[in-house]
Design an enzyme around this catalytic site. Structure first.
Site, PDB file in Angstrom:
ATOM      1  N   CYS A 121      -0.241 -25.230  29.051  1.00 55.31           N
ATOM      2  CA  CYS A 121       0.441 -26.377  29.618  1.00 55.31           C
ATOM      3  C   CYS A 121      -0.276 -27.720  29.486  1.00 55.31           C
ATOM      4  CB  CYS A 121       0.719 -26.106  31.095  1.00 55.31           C
ATOM      5  SG  CYS A 121       1.199 -24.425  31.410  1.00 55.31           S
TER       6      CYS A 121
ATOM      7  N   GLU B 293       2.530 -30.253  22.030  1.00 51.52           N
ATOM      8  CA  GLU B 293       1.912 -28.953  21.765  1.00 51.52           C
ATOM      9  C   GLU B 293       2.966 -27.884  21.523  1.00 51.52           C
ATOM     10  OE1 GLU B 293      -1.761 -29.434  24.907  1.00 51.52           O
ATOM     11  OE2 GLU B 293      -0.237 -27.926  25.233  1.00 51.52           O
TER      12      GLU B 293
HETATM   13  N1  SAH Z   1       9.105 -27.575  33.391  1.00 53.76           N
HETATM   14  C1  SAH Z   1       9.391 -26.206  33.168  1.00 53.76           C
HETATM   15  C2  SAH Z   1       8.762 -25.618  31.906  1.00 53.76           C
HETATM   16  C3  SAH Z   1       7.330 -25.986  31.595  1.00 53.76           C
HETATM   17  S1  SAH Z   1       6.057 -25.274  32.586  1.00 53.76           S
HETATM   18  C4  SAH Z   1       9.026 -25.373  34.382  1.00 53.76           C
HETATM   19  O1  SAH Z   1       8.535 -25.936  35.346  1.00 53.76           O
HETATM   20  O2  SAH Z   1       9.300 -24.177  34.398  1.00 53.76           O
HETATM   21  C5  SAH Z   1       6.030 -23.595  32.110  1.00 53.76           C
HETATM   22  C6  SAH Z   1       5.415 -22.681  33.151  1.00 53.76           C
HETATM   23  O3  SAH Z   1       3.974 -22.821  33.198  1.00 53.76           O
HETATM   24  C7  SAH Z   1       5.907 -22.984  34.545  1.00 53.76           C
HETATM   25  O4  SAH Z   1       6.213 -21.810  35.247  1.00 53.76           O
HETATM   26  C8  SAH Z   1       4.715 -23.692  35.130  1.00 53.76           C
HETATM   27  O5  SAH Z   1       4.769 -23.679  36.500  1.00 53.76           O
HETATM   28  C9  SAH Z   1       3.550 -22.914  34.538  1.00 53.76           C
HETATM   29  N2  SAH Z   1       2.256 -23.572  34.659  1.00 53.76           N
HETATM   30  C10 SAH Z   1       1.963 -24.875  34.602  1.00 53.76           C
HETATM   31  N3  SAH Z   1       0.649 -25.095  34.820  1.00 53.76           N
HETATM   32  C11 SAH Z   1       0.083 -23.892  35.005  1.00 53.76           C
HETATM   33  C12 SAH Z   1      -1.239 -23.453  35.276  1.00 53.76           C
HETATM   34  N4  SAH Z   1      -2.263 -24.311  35.405  1.00 53.76           N
HETATM   35  N5  SAH Z   1      -1.447 -22.127  35.417  1.00 53.76           N
HETATM   36  C13 SAH Z   1      -0.426 -21.245  35.290  1.00 53.76           C
HETATM   37  N6  SAH Z   1       0.839 -21.600  35.036  1.00 53.76           N
HETATM   38  C14 SAH Z   1       1.106 -22.914  34.905  1.00 53.76           C
END
Ligand code: SAH
Length: 346
Positions: free
Chosen positions: A336, A92
């Protein structure tokens, strides 16, 4: 197997074309076709002789992505694309039209192996790393998409599916390629990398001396809650992550952002806010509060607005720099891994 030319630095292109009989100066022309003009076939490179284009096609390939699905938010500011890679895996990419320009959120892996409880990217685990060229082709795809409006990508957030520091070499190469003048010519300051807190990766990143912005996904005020939400915390405990963030800020002079996803009843209390404030106080850092994109299957819901506001106020009262993430694209499953999951079989 043919070598992928998209994702090569200029000297690598030169080294690749000399043995097949092309002149050295052709390398720059090829790089510009690949990275600035979005060519997906060698046959498009019309300032090269036809014979030369044929030779290139015989020896090399240009990886490109095919769009399988797209969704636009109602306000049209956010567009999410499901892209298919050469090997049929899907990823994505999200385009966000911000007041300061076009921002693109890129994926760095197919799936993710980190297993964060709230994140949809890892429901099927990690499939594989993306190459630098594949990550770059996400940007090239969006640049092509924006071409008609005579616009292009201005800022990049490495925050899509995958853990970028778990695919270190390719991600760093991608960032450097974005910066090269014959490629996208983007300033490092317009690039943000987000990590779940792989401490050795953060320390290595500091040594690269690239002034990119760093975001660290914290999501909790202590190890107990963090380990529940993020299995990676059992390997790199929160104190180590905070120390690495502090070190990044001091070494680069760039403000680190701690991402904190607010989840009802899990990390949103007054005590949680106070403990978080104590932990980040004194750092060149800010906290970005993100009301969670709900994952009802796991009982993860968004706190009420009053609770979110209160959490923000407590941090402010302790002089912590804090922002609440503006909603973008929740109506199109832009969070995500959600679009990819919708399209995966079974
Ligand atoms: N692996 C990296 C980058 C990808 S996730 C990381 O962990 O930072 C990007 C961001 O989206 C991260 O801060 C993650 O915690 C957040 N994220 C993932 N799922 C989410 C959700 N359901 N609601 C809000 N933020 C989310």
């Amino acid at each position: 197997m043919k070598k992928d030319m998209c994702g090569m630095f200029l000297p690598e292109i030169t080294a690749a074309i000399l043995p097949v009989g092309l002149e050295k100066y052709r390398a720059r022309q090829i790089a510009e076709w690949l990275y600035q003009r979005g060519a997906s076939e060698f046959s498009e490179m019309t300032n090269l002789a036809k014979k030369q284009r044929e030779i290139l096609a015989e020896h090399f390939l240009i990886n490109s992505v095919r769009v399988l699905d797209r969704q636009h938010s109602q306000d049209t500011k956010t567009s999410k694309f499901l892209l298919e890679l050469e090997d049929k895996h899907t990823i994505e990419t999200v385009l966000m039209r911000q007041p300061y320009g076009n921002s693109v959120c890129v994926s760095t892996q197919v799936g993710c192996g980190m297993g964060c409880l709230f994140c949809a990217s890892n429901l099927h685990g990690l499939m594989r790393n993306l190459t630098a060229g594949e990550i770059l082709s996400e940007i090239l795809f969006i640049n092509n998409y924006l071409k008609n409006q005579e616009e292009k990508v201005n800022t990049i957030v490495i925050m899509g599916s995958g853990e970028p520091l778990a695919n270190y070499e390719h991600v760093i190469k991608f960032i450097k390629l974005c910066h090269e003048e014959y490629s996208l010519n983007l300033s490092y300051r317009n690039i943000t990398l987000s990590t779940c807190g792989l401490v050795p990766g953060i320390e290595r990143l500091i040594q690269e001396k690239m002034p990119i912005n760093l975001s660290i996904s914290l999501h909790a005020p202590n190890n107990e809650i963090r380990s529940r939400l993020m299995p990676v915390n059992r390997t790199f405990a929160m104190e180590k992550v905070l120390a690495a963030g502090d070190y990044y800020g001091r070494e680069t002079g760039r403000r680190v952002t701690y991402e904190y996803t607010l989840i009802k009843g899990i990390n949103d209390s007054r005590e949680n806010a106070l403990e978080l404030a104590r932990k980040v106080a004194g750092q060149l850092a800010s906290v970005n509060l993100i009301p969670v994109n709900p994952v009802p299957e796991r009982g993860l819901m968004r706190p009420d607005l009053a609770v979110i506001n209160n959490f923000e106020q407590i941090l402010k009262s302790k002089h912590i720099n804090v922002t609440v993430r503006r909603e973008m694209g929740t109506d199109i499953q832009a969070a995500c891994g959600q679009l990819r999951n919708k399209n995966l079989p079974g």
